[in-house]
Structures are given as C-alpha cells and as structure tokens.
Scaffold this active site. Structure first.
Site, mmCIF file in Angstrom:
data_model
loop_
_atom_site.group_PDB
_atom_site.id
_atom_site.type_symbol
_atom_site.label_atom_id
_atom_site.label_comp_id
_atom_site.label_asym_id
_atom_site.label_seq_id
_atom_site.Cartn_x
_atom_site.Cartn_y
_atom_site.Cartn_z
ATOM 1 N N TYR A 149 96.059 52.817 43.169
ATOM 2 C CA TYR A 149 97.249 52.412 43.911
ATOM 3 C C TYR A 149 98.393 53.403 43.730
ATOM 4 C CZ TYR A 149 96.185 47.815 45.875
ATOM 5 O OH TYR A 149 95.706 46.777 46.636
ATOM 6 N N LYS A 225 85.363 51.481 32.959
ATOM 7 C CA LYS A 225 84.286 52.471 33.102
ATOM 8 C C LYS A 225 84.527 53.594 32.084
ATOM 9 C CE LYS A 225 80.562 54.017 35.190
ATOM 10 N NZ LYS A 225 79.251 53.371 34.914
ATOM 11 N N ASP A 278 79.988 48.279 35.700
ATOM 12 C CA ASP A 278 78.712 48.038 36.395
ATOM 13 C C ASP A 278 77.901 46.973 35.680
ATOM 14 O OD1 ASP A 278 76.774 50.651 34.960
ATOM 15 O OD2 ASP A 278 78.914 50.372 34.653
ATOM 16 N N ASP A 302 89.364 45.120 42.170
ATOM 17 C CA ASP A 302 89.091 44.878 43.584
ATOM 18 C C ASP A 302 87.628 44.496 43.779
ATOM 19 O OD1 ASP A 302 89.761 44.654 46.233
ATOM 20 O OD2 ASP A 302 89.961 46.798 46.599
#
Length: 416
Positions: A149, A225, A278, A302
């Site tokens: 963002y 991540k 993931d 998101d």
C-alpha cells in the site's frame, strides 16, 4: 440534537445522536445502502427505545463524486471523516491500470487507518466449500498503510526504473546480479519496493494482542513470508515477538519462537505464534480451529482474509473496518466490489455492509444494537430468507430482493 463523536484519553465520547458520514458507493452500492440503513436504524431504535439514533450525513466519493464535482474523492468528504471520526461506506469504483489510485487506499493512508479489521465467522445454513466451516472463527488484523500500500511501483523502461537498476548495478552489484534478465534487458524490467517498519509493525501487533485480551481469545498468529523476505516479512515477525515480550510480558513456550503471556498478566494464557503465509493458507483449511486472532502485513492479509471469507460463504457476507485505535478514526465498509451488473436491480446481498455496520455499532460501544443486528442476520439465514447469491446454494430457497431481505430483518428485530 446531532453531535460529533470526540475522543478523550484514548476513549471515544459518543453522544446519543452521533453524526456518521456515509458513502452510498457505486454499482450496487445504492441498493445495499438503502436496505442496510433501514435495518441498522431499526436495531438502534429497538435496542434503545428511541433514546439513541445515528445521524447519517451523506458525503461523496467514487463515480458520483466525479460526475458531480470532477473529483473522485472531494476534500469535503475527507474533512467529514476527519471531523466526525467514525463513518461507513459502500463499494467504490477505481479505474484499473490508470487514473487515480484506489480510493480505499487513499482513505486509509490519509487518515492513517493502520488496521484493516476483518472478522470471519460462519452463519449456520450458508453453504461452504469446506466440510466444517463452523470451525472458522478468526479476526484478521491486516496492516493497512505499509507493504504494497506504500510501495513504489515503477513501470519497465521508465527513467526511474532504469535509473534504479543502474544504481543497483553500480553500488550493489551483488543485489543487481540477483535480478533475472537485468543485465541483458534492463528496459523490460518493472521495479517495486515495499517498505515495512518496526513502528508500523508493532502498532498493528499491539492492537491484535489487545483485542485478544479484551475478547478472551486464545492466540495471536503472526503470518509472514519471512523465510524469503527476511528483513521485511521476517522483521515483522521478529518485531511482533519483541513487542509481545516487552509490552505484554510474554515468555517462551519452548516450542520454537512461540511465546505465552504468563499468569498474573492481563491476557494470561494467550499464545503468540507465527506461521509462514503459504503454510497458513493450508492451516485455515486443515486446522482452522488452531488459529484465532491473525496479525499480518498488507498483501498477506488481503489473500488470507478473502480465502477465509470463501470458507464461510463468500465475500458477500464478509465485513470490514479500517481503524486507527490511537486517534479513534474508523471507516467501516462493504468488502466486496461494486457489482455493476446488479446496479439498480434490487438483487445484491447487503450482508457485508450490514455486518460492517454491526462492527461500527460495537466500535461506538452500542453492543445491544449490534447484538440485535447480528442475531437477525443469523436467524434470517437459518430460515433460508436470503438474497439470490445465497439462495442459489441453498436448495428449496426462494430468493428475496435486497429490499425484501431488509424487511425480513426488521421483522425479526421487532419480534414480529
């Protein structure tokens, strides 16, 4: 008399008739707003026997604002949200690939609404692609002002993109050599930078842990991540654990980096843990009951919040809010798109906006009205009194129009 909400010593001061700015939205927005406002007003009237009421004040944004003012997001709208602190909006159109940046992002960035709050729960009777959607009961704290963002995104071949590659080649050759095809075709490489700060990460995690304490939740999962992006995503994880230790007294559990708030501290027993993104997308399918409050960066949030919404029936019943817990500013919103094909047809599902209004009521401390609204939606769905999108998945159900669904909810609220 209508009055503005104020904040004092970190607590909202809510009058009996607070002014609430609202944006109808584009596409199906006017339809779902017309239905939702009647239901919310009915819940407030029932809960407080006429002693409280929301004083709605319309402001413009999106297609209607552009048509009437030549501006997608007028300054008058921004000022209304600044002054009144708490507002709500329908879905807004933003041109894709050109023109103004996302209006949602502009609102969040300008007001520093650093938490995107997405509660996800199952309503009995809604069809789901998973075996037991009732195990899904999570609240996602998605960082709302950093990561992509606040990212810098330069088109391939532009002077800025080419210049940055030149700087990397000259000053940081070891990093330049990691970029595939940079040496051979630098004009064909787009470049993006995503910032992640300690301050931004920790204020998000702080509110996630505070929420877990207030609502007696069992855990906070830091989703990241960090195995690949060690100094942005990985730093988010590490800063989260650091904050849990220094501000909440969390101690190691002996299971990896996981921590637990000890006895004698507020929130005793709450576990702070982490999960690679993931793997987390597998976890929410295989072991959703193991996760409770989720704190994560923008892009991960998101993906995760939309995936969770799909598990409990889809984005059409997924609420959301954008909150700055320090200033009291908050904008609640329908989380789905504008659905222009449904515009003006009285067919759209208003549940996302209604449940976002339920979040707004709780933000104000009007929990009695919020409870009535939530219970009415649960009852209507259990009775198969739903709009077309849900009726399609519920055999033997006749779809209600948007306005008819609102009528049904008001009947339930009033006990008729």
């Amino acid at each position: 008399m209508a009055e503005k909400i104020t904040i004092k010593n970190g607590e909202l001061c809510v009058p009996a008739n607070p002014i609430i700015p609202f944006i109808r939205g584009d596409g199906s927005g006017p339809d779902i707003w017309a239905a939702s406002v009647r239901v919310v007003d009915a819940a407030v009237a029932k809960a407080y026997a006429g002693t409280r009421a929301l004083a709605w004040r319309e402001v413009l944004a999106g297609e209607r604002a552009f048509a009437e003012t030549g501006t997608w997001l007028p300054e008058e709208t921004m000022q209304a949200f600044r002054d009144c602190l708490v507002g709500i909006k329908g879905p807004l159109t933003t041109p894709v690939g050109k023109g103004t940046r996302s209006l949602n992002v502009q609102l969040r960035q300008t007001l520093d609404l650093y938490v995107c709050l997405r509660p996800v729960r199952y309503f009995q009777g809604v069809q789901s692609p998973v075996k037991d959607p009732s195990k899904v009961d999570m609240v996602v704290f998605r960082e709302n002002t950093e990561d992509i963002y606040a990212g810098i995104d330069w088109q391939a071949g532009t002077p800025k993109a080419v210049r940055l590659l030149e700087i990397l080649k000259t000053e940081f050759p070891e990093d330049f050599n990691k970029i595939r095809f940079a040496a051979a075709t630098p004009n064909e490489i787009g470049v993006g930078i995503k910032p992640v700060s300690k301050s931004g990460s920790q204020r998000l995690v702080r509110e996630a842990i505070r929420y877990a304490i207030r609502h007696h939740r069992k855990s906070v999962t830091l989703v990241h991540k960090g195995n690949i992006m060690k100094y942005t995503e990985g730093a988010f994880r590490d800063w989260g654990y650091e904050l849990a230790r220094t501000e909440f007294g969390a101690e190691p559990t002996g299971k990896g980096a996981w921590m637990r708030i000890p006895e004698g501290k507020p929130g005793a027993g709450i576990v702070i843990k982490d999960c690679i993104c993931d793997a987390f997308l597998q976890e929410i399918l295989l072991h959703p009951q193991e996760h409770d409050v989720i704190a994560t960066l923008n892009l991960n949030g998101d993906y995760c919040s939309d995936a969770l919404a799909a598990q409990v029936g889809g984005i059409g019943i997924a609420p959301g809010g954008n909150v700055n817990f320090d200033t009291g500013h908050a904008i609640f919103e329908a989380t789905h798109g504008t659905a222009p094909a449904l515009a003006g047809q009285d067919r759209a599902n208003p549940c996302s906006l209604l449940l976002s209004a339920e979040m707004l009521l709780r933000h104000l401390g009007w929990n009695e009205a919020a409870d009535l609204l939530n219970a009415a939606i649960a009852t209507a769905i259990a009775q198969h009194r739903v709009t077309a999108d849900l009726a399609e998945t519920m055999p033997g159900t006749t779809a209600l129009k948007t306005s008819q669904f609102a009528d049904a909810l008001i009947e339930i609220i009033n006990g008729r």
